[in-house]
Scaffold this active site. Structure first.
Site, PDB file in Angstrom:
ATOM      1  N   LYS A  53       2.823 -15.760 -13.790  1.00  0.00           N
ATOM      2  CA  LYS A  53       3.105 -14.483 -12.859  1.00  0.00           C
ATOM      3  C   LYS A  53       3.071 -13.199 -13.699  1.00  0.00           C
ATOM      4  O   LYS A  53       3.257 -13.380 -14.726  1.00  0.00           O
ATOM      5  CB  LYS A  53       4.331 -14.742 -12.061  1.00  0.00           C
ATOM      6  CG  LYS A  53       4.404 -15.868 -11.146  1.00  0.00           C
ATOM      7  CD  LYS A  53       5.520 -15.985 -10.195  1.00  0.00           C
ATOM      8  CE  LYS A  53       5.164 -17.196  -9.144  1.00  0.00           C
ATOM      9  NZ  LYS A  53       6.109 -17.312  -8.172  1.00  0.00           N
TER      10      LYS A  53
ATOM     11  N   TYR B 213      -0.855 -18.153  -0.814  1.00  0.00           N
ATOM     12  CA  TYR B 213       0.450 -18.731  -0.417  1.00  0.00           C
ATOM     13  C   TYR B 213       0.292 -18.691   1.228  1.00  0.00           C
ATOM     14  O   TYR B 213       1.397 -18.555   1.739  1.00  0.00           O
ATOM     15  CB  TYR B 213       1.271 -17.668  -0.997  1.00  0.00           C
ATOM     16  CG  TYR B 213       1.739 -17.668  -2.157  1.00  0.00           C
ATOM     17  CD1 TYR B 213       2.451 -18.923  -2.670  1.00  0.00           C
ATOM     18  CD2 TYR B 213       1.463 -16.792  -3.104  1.00  0.00           C
ATOM     19  CE1 TYR B 213       2.882 -19.007  -3.977  1.00  0.00           C
ATOM     20  CE2 TYR B 213       1.858 -16.877  -4.568  1.00  0.00           C
ATOM     21  CZ  TYR B 213       2.292 -18.035  -4.802  1.00  0.00           C
ATOM     22  OH  TYR B 213       2.735 -18.160  -6.224  1.00  0.00           O
TER      23      TYR B 213
ATOM     24  N   PHE C 139      10.447 -14.537   2.400  1.00  0.00           N
ATOM     25  CA  PHE C 139      10.151 -14.090   1.072  1.00  0.00           C
ATOM     26  C   PHE C 139       8.612 -13.639   0.864  1.00  0.00           C
ATOM     27  O   PHE C 139       8.103 -13.132  -0.134  1.00  0.00           O
ATOM     28  CB  PHE C 139      10.571 -14.929   0.045  1.00  0.00           C
ATOM     29  CG  PHE C 139      10.211 -16.334   0.291  1.00  0.00           C
ATOM     30  CD1 PHE C 139       9.000 -16.634  -0.301  1.00  0.00           C
ATOM     31  CD2 PHE C 139      11.031 -17.305   0.768  1.00  0.00           C
ATOM     32  CE1 PHE C 139       8.096 -17.989   0.012  1.00  0.00           C
ATOM     33  CE2 PHE C 139      10.499 -18.808   0.903  1.00  0.00           C
ATOM     34  CZ  PHE C 139       9.069 -18.905   0.336  1.00  0.00           C
TER      35      PHE C 139
ATOM     36  N   ARG D 103       5.050 -29.444 -13.485  1.00  0.00           N
ATOM     37  CA  ARG D 103       6.517 -28.892 -12.600  1.00  0.00           C
ATOM     38  C   ARG D 103       7.384 -28.987 -13.132  1.00  0.00           C
ATOM     39  O   ARG D 103       8.415 -28.334 -13.061  1.00  0.00           O
ATOM     40  CB  ARG D 103       6.143 -29.594 -11.193  1.00  0.00           C
ATOM     41  CG  ARG D 103       4.964 -29.032 -10.284  1.00  0.00           C
ATOM     42  CD  ARG D 103       4.973 -29.523  -8.914  1.00  0.00           C
ATOM     43  NE  ARG D 103       5.957 -28.933  -8.139  1.00  0.00           N
ATOM     44  CZ  ARG D 103       6.285 -27.960  -7.328  1.00  0.00           C
ATOM     45  NH1 ARG D 103       5.065 -27.167  -7.717  1.00  0.00           N
ATOM     46  NH2 ARG D 103       7.186 -27.794  -6.967  1.00  0.00           N
TER      47      ARG D 103
ATOM     48  N   THR E  22      12.212 -24.296  -8.637  1.00  0.00           N
ATOM     49  CA  THR E  22      11.858 -23.080  -7.918  1.00  0.00           C
ATOM     50  C   THR E  22      12.764 -21.837  -8.183  1.00  0.00           C
ATOM     51  O   THR E  22      12.495 -20.768  -8.423  1.00  0.00           O
ATOM     52  CB  THR E  22      11.541 -23.118  -6.375  1.00  0.00           C
ATOM     53  OG1 THR E  22      10.769 -24.327  -6.308  1.00  0.00           O
ATOM     54  CG2 THR E  22      10.830 -21.937  -5.726  1.00  0.00           C
TER      55      THR E  22
ATOM     56  N   ARG F 270      11.314 -21.702 -16.139  1.00  0.00           N
ATOM     57  CA  ARG F 270      11.646 -20.729 -15.199  1.00  0.00           C
ATOM     58  C   ARG F 270      13.371 -20.450 -15.728  1.00  0.00           C
ATOM     59  O   ARG F 270      13.680 -19.170 -15.523  1.00  0.00           O
ATOM     60  CB  ARG F 270      11.885 -21.314 -13.920  1.00  0.00           C
ATOM     61  CG  ARG F 270      10.297 -21.218 -13.324  1.00  0.00           C
ATOM     62  CD  ARG F 270      10.374 -22.100 -12.175  1.00  0.00           C
ATOM     63  NE  ARG F 270       9.178 -21.731 -11.273  1.00  0.00           N
ATOM     64  CZ  ARG F 270       8.567 -22.482 -10.101  1.00  0.00           C
ATOM     65  NH1 ARG F 270       9.249 -23.425  -9.705  1.00  0.00           N
ATOM     66  NH2 ARG F 270       7.666 -22.094  -9.601  1.00  0.00           N
TER      67      ARG F 270
ATOM     68  N   HIS G 148       3.604 -20.724 -11.528  1.00  0.00           N
ATOM     69  CA  HIS G 148       3.528 -21.591 -10.510  1.00  0.00           C
ATOM     70  C   HIS G 148       2.716 -22.749 -10.872  1.00  0.00           C
ATOM     71  O   HIS G 148       2.097 -22.880 -11.904  1.00  0.00           O
ATOM     72  CB  HIS G 148       2.282 -20.609  -9.405  1.00  0.00           C
ATOM     73  CG  HIS G 148       1.798 -21.701  -8.345  1.00  0.00           C
ATOM     74  ND1 HIS G 148       2.514 -21.869  -7.142  1.00  0.00           N
ATOM     75  CD2 HIS G 148       0.592 -22.352  -8.485  1.00  0.00           C
ATOM     76  CE1 HIS G 148       1.601 -22.755  -6.345  1.00  0.00           C
ATOM     77  NE2 HIS G 148       0.510 -22.794  -7.012  1.00  0.00           N
TER      78      HIS G 148
ATOM     79  N   GLU H 267      -6.118 -24.696  -4.812  1.00  0.00           N
ATOM     80  CA  GLU H 267      -5.647 -23.679  -5.521  1.00  0.00           C
ATOM     81  C   GLU H 267      -6.942 -23.141  -6.765  1.00  0.00           C
ATOM     82  O   GLU H 267      -6.970 -22.323  -7.140  1.00  0.00           O
ATOM     83  CB  GLU H 267      -4.459 -23.797  -6.293  1.00  0.00           C
ATOM     84  CG  GLU H 267      -3.292 -23.775  -5.123  1.00  0.00           C
ATOM     85  CD  GLU H 267      -2.072 -24.367  -5.509  1.00  0.00           C
ATOM     86  OE1 GLU H 267      -1.746 -24.730  -6.778  1.00  0.00           O
ATOM     87  OE2 GLU H 267      -0.930 -24.437  -4.803  1.00  0.00           O
TER      88      GLU H 267
HETATM   89  P1  GDP Z   1       7.211 -23.811  -6.133  1.00  0.00           P
HETATM   90  O1  GDP Z   1       6.124 -24.712  -5.600  1.00  0.00           O
HETATM   91  O2  GDP Z   1       8.003 -24.143  -6.972  1.00  0.00           O
HETATM   92  O3  GDP Z   1       6.521 -22.360  -6.755  1.00  0.00           O
HETATM   93  O4  GDP Z   1       7.825 -23.193  -4.799  1.00  0.00           O
HETATM   94  P2  GDP Z   1       7.294 -23.036  -3.175  1.00  0.00           P
HETATM   95  O5  GDP Z   1       5.892 -23.560  -3.123  1.00  0.00           O
HETATM   96  O6  GDP Z   1       8.351 -23.452  -2.269  1.00  0.00           O
HETATM   97  O7  GDP Z   1       7.532 -21.256  -2.950  1.00  0.00           O
HETATM   98  C1  GDP Z   1       6.092 -20.442  -3.602  1.00  0.00           C
HETATM   99  C2  GDP Z   1       6.680 -19.431  -4.153  1.00  0.00           C
HETATM  100  O8  GDP Z   1       7.672 -18.716  -3.249  1.00  0.00           O
HETATM  101  C3  GDP Z   1       8.034 -19.792  -5.326  1.00  0.00           C
HETATM  102  O9  GDP Z   1       7.330 -20.113  -6.599  1.00  0.00           O
HETATM  103  C4  GDP Z   1       8.927 -18.545  -5.157  1.00  0.00           C
HETATM  104  O10 GDP Z   1       8.402 -17.351  -6.238  1.00  0.00           O
HETATM  105  C5  GDP Z   1       8.884 -18.177  -3.940  1.00  0.00           C
HETATM  106  N1  GDP Z   1       9.826 -18.763  -3.228  1.00  0.00           N
HETATM  107  C6  GDP Z   1      10.259 -19.983  -2.530  1.00  0.00           C
HETATM  108  N2  GDP Z   1      11.427 -19.857  -1.925  1.00  0.00           N
HETATM  109  C7  GDP Z   1      11.823 -18.710  -2.199  1.00  0.00           C
HETATM  110  C8  GDP Z   1      13.132 -18.214  -1.678  1.00  0.00           C
HETATM  111  O11 GDP Z   1      14.055 -18.686  -1.315  1.00  0.00           O
HETATM  112  N3  GDP Z   1      13.346 -16.717  -2.012  1.00  0.00           N
HETATM  113  C9  GDP Z   1      12.375 -16.003  -2.608  1.00  0.00           C
HETATM  114  N4  GDP Z   1      12.668 -14.743  -2.981  1.00  0.00           N
HETATM  115  N5  GDP Z   1      11.233 -16.455  -2.861  1.00  0.00           N
HETATM  116  C10 GDP Z   1      11.064 -17.962  -2.861  1.00  0.00           C
END
Ligand code: GDP
Length: 149
Positions: free
Chosen positions: A9, A49, A57, A85, A91, A105, A118, A129
């Site tokens: 990012k 996304y 968010f 991962r 996350t 992270r 990501h 993706e």
């Molecule tokens: P990842 O696969 O671990 O990246 O998680 P997800 O696919 O669930 O979410 C995509 C992205 O959305 C994450 O990397 C975070 O940057 C953001 N995100 C997910 N859940 C939250 C949350 O509860 N709060 C905020 N601010 N961002 C979130």
């Protein structure tokens, strides 16, 4: 062998030290098939996304992703999706810092939005993706090489 998409990012791409350290982790664990800096426009980010549209968010996330260049990698290794991962960690950065302090992270995340990186969460996501961020690649050829190796 399996392929996955890793995306760094904007805030870690701007941080020369963080970028170098994360790239080293990647090089130690994967074969980098393709890599490039990519400016993710808001439109592209909304497409990438799309599954999160409507969540609280979402706007913050798609705006942040366009705040500067990201760096994308197509990675290959045995179990690359789960491996990347695991290296990224949870996350939520608060959880990452406390439960997995050495994960990417935990080390370089600043908030849940700015959580450093990501990674695709399934083979289908990886294909989707990679196609979005590397439209110049022939994804069928890539996945065929993947399943033959
Ligand atoms: P990842 O696969 O671990 O990246 O998680 P997800 O696919 O669930 O979410 C995509 C992205 O959305 C994450 O990397 C975070 O940057 C953001 N995100 C997910 N859940 C939250 C949350 O509860 N709060 C905020 N601010 N961002 C979130």
């Amino acid at each position: 062998m399996e392929i996955t998409l890793a995306l760094l990012k904007p805030h870690v791409v701007r941080n020369v030290y963080a970028f170098r350290e994360i790239k080293q982790i990647i090089q130690q664990n994967f074969t980098i098939l393709h890599t490039k800096e990519v400016l993710i426009t808001k439109e592209l980010s909304e497409h990438f996304y799309a599954e999160h549209k409507g969540k609280f968010f979402y706007n913050r996330l798609v705006t942040f992703m366009g705040s500067g260049p990201c760096h994308a990698f197509v990675l290959q290794s045995k179990g690359s999706i789960a491996k990347w991962r695991e290296l990224m960690g949870p996350t939520k950065v608060f959880k990452a810092v406390y439960s997995h302090p050495d994960c990417i992270r935990g080390l370089y995340g600043l908030s849940d939005t700015r959580n450093a990186c990501h990674g695709s969460d399934s083979e289908a996501s990886a294909t989707r993706e990679i196609s979005i961020l590397f439209p110049e690649l022939n994804i069928n050829q890539l996945t065929a090489i993947d399943s033959n190796s």
